[in-house]
Design an enzyme around this catalytic site. Structure first.
Site, PDB file in Angstrom:
ATOM      1  CG  HIS A 243      41.082  60.137  38.903  1.00 23.15           C
ATOM      2  ND1 HIS A 243      41.974  61.030  38.359  1.00 23.15           N
ATOM      3  CD2 HIS A 243      40.430  60.788  39.885  1.00 23.15           C
ATOM      4  CE1 HIS A 243      41.883  62.180  38.987  1.00 23.15           C
ATOM      5  NE2 HIS A 243      40.952  62.067  39.925  1.00 23.15           N
TER       6      HIS A 243
ATOM      7  CG  HIS B  20      38.719  68.099  37.483  1.00 20.12           C
ATOM      8  ND1 HIS B  20      39.653  69.101  37.642  1.00 20.12           N
ATOM      9  CD2 HIS B  20      38.733  67.385  38.646  1.00 20.12           C
ATOM     10  CE1 HIS B  20      40.201  69.011  38.827  1.00 20.12           C
ATOM     11  NE2 HIS B  20      39.662  67.980  39.462  1.00 20.12           N
TER      12      HIS B  20
END
Length: 229
Positions: free
Chosen positions: A6, A47
């Protein structure tokens, strides 16, 4: 069960950097997940909407120029990668989940991804495109026949699997906080792969494996590999 880093092996290296992606594969992850913004005709890997948390920059990602973004320190001297940089380090056996955080032109976004595929030789069938913005996913699917779509959700929709079926999705990507065994069973019976995020505790990994989940997104691929074998 697939183990996907991730944002890479983001517990041990700066998230969404080449170092984190390389470390995930060194820890024997089956693949990686990353987050992308379309900026100045390129796709950058980061992100947050704001630069402050993960870099030494300031402001909104989408309000900055590409040269400014490329100049920043994303942790330990790492730079914000372009998606093309990531393609160059991917093993051709890897799974590659590209999550879209910002997109302003579907055609140029697809062209950039396809250029990365051509230049690297990475197999398109190993790519999954996901986003919380399902309209973007629909536009990509309509323009790029056969690309695999990951229906991403942080909720347990009242319509059940309706949103994934509407997208003709390959996989259902669901938050650990809302997934349950019945929903996993329903999704698999509907022909969907089921991937769950973000799974860092061994007990959760074992539980999801028992439920028949196909893959997990984890910040700790090394722990997942040791737990799941």
């Amino acid at each position: 069960m697939w183990i996907l880093g991730h944002r890479g092996a983001s517990k041990a290296a700066p998230e969404n950097t080449l170092a984190a992606f390389s470390l995930a594969f060194a820890q024997h992850a089956h693949g990686i997940e990353l987050d992308t913004y379309q900026v100045d005709g390129q796709i950058v890997v980061i992100h947050d909407r704001w630069l402050n948390r993960t870099t030494n920059g300031t402001g909104l990602v989408t309000c900055q120029t590409l040269p400014y973004l490329m100049s920043l320190d994303a942790g330990n001297g790492e730079r914000i990668p372009l998606l093309q940089d990531v393609f160059r380090l991917l093993p051709h056996t890897a799974l590659f989940n590209i999550e879209i955080k910002h997109l302003y032109c579907t055609e140029s976004w697809i062209a950039t991804v396809q250029q990365g595929i051509r230049q690297s030789g990475f197999p398109v069938e190993n790519i999954i495109i996901s986003s919380f913005n399902h309209r973007w996913l629909r536009s990509i699917q309509q323009a790029w026949s056969g690309v695999k779509i990951g229906a991403l959700t942080a909720t347990y929709p009242q319509s059940g699997l309706g949103f994934a079926e509407d997208l003709s999705a390959y996989s259902l990507h669901m938050a650990l906080d809302v997934v349950d065994e019945n929903y996993v069973r329903e999704a698999k019976q509907a022909g969907l792969k089921v991937l769950v995020y973000t799974v860092d505790h061994p007990q959760d990994m074992v539980m999801l494996a028992d439920w028949g989940v196909d893959g997990i997104f984890t910040n700790v691929p090394d722990i997942a590999v040791n737990t799941l074998g």
